[in-house]
Scaffold this motif. Structure first.
Motif: not given
Ligand code: 5GP
Length: 164
Positions: A138-152, A6-12
């Protein structure tokens, strides 16, 4: 797996500062930032401010249609940028994530021979990426939720026709 990164706006905000600092500390001074739309638009814009680069361009490449749903090859959508006067110039390609790396590879190929030096910056890189980016937050192998596309979306795509 079901796990998400999960990436939040703060993390972004912090991530784009950190990435920009890496570029600056490395002594790389791009003449242009090329943001890959749509995922690279916000990172590229934020980095343009952090690095004092006004020359921010975009290129629209479509590869994913949904979670883990890919096209066979990335599609470069017109209009493509033209790099007049950049044959001796440096560009920084910015995207949200290098997953398979196919998108960044196609953009690098597009830049080949048109631009003096090309480097890449991403918020995330996955271990199976065929492109090894120069600057990675950051490195990851998970699916990432970005703050701009995590809501419908608030609206259906233009031209969407509901099924009867
Ligand atoms: P590629 O596989 O070509 O490296 O990734 C192309 C694009 O797919 C990325 O720029 C991004 O927009 C999207 N994508 C790939 N992996 C993820 C992910 O884990 N989460 C999200 N939200 N998008 C992804």
């Amino acid at each position: 797996s079901e796990e998400r990164e999960i990436m939040t706006w703060d993390m972004f905000g912090q991530a784009t500062r950190d990435l920009s600092q890496m570029v600056a500390d490395d002594g790389y001074e791009p003449d242009m930032i090329l943001s890959i739309a749509r995922g690279g638009l916000l990172p590229g814009g934020a980095m343009g401010y952090a690095l004092s680069i006004k020359n921010v361009y975009t290129m629209n490449v479509e590869f994913y249609t949904g979670i883990d749903e890919r096209l066979d090859v990335p599609r470069i959508l017109p209009p493509a940028p033209d790099f007049v006067d950049l044959s001796d110039g440096k560009i920084l390609i910015v995207d949200d994530v290098a997953d398979t790396g196919n998108t960044l590879k196609s953009v690098e190929e597009f830049c080949d021979g048109k631009v003096g030096e090309v480097r890449t910056a991403v918020l995330y890189e996955k271990s199976h990426s065929i492109v090894k980016c120069d600057y990675i937050w950051k490195r990851t192998d998970q699916w990432i939720n970005f703050p701009w596309s995590d809501k419908p979306p608030v609206a259906a795509p233009h031209g969407f026709v509901p099924e009867a």
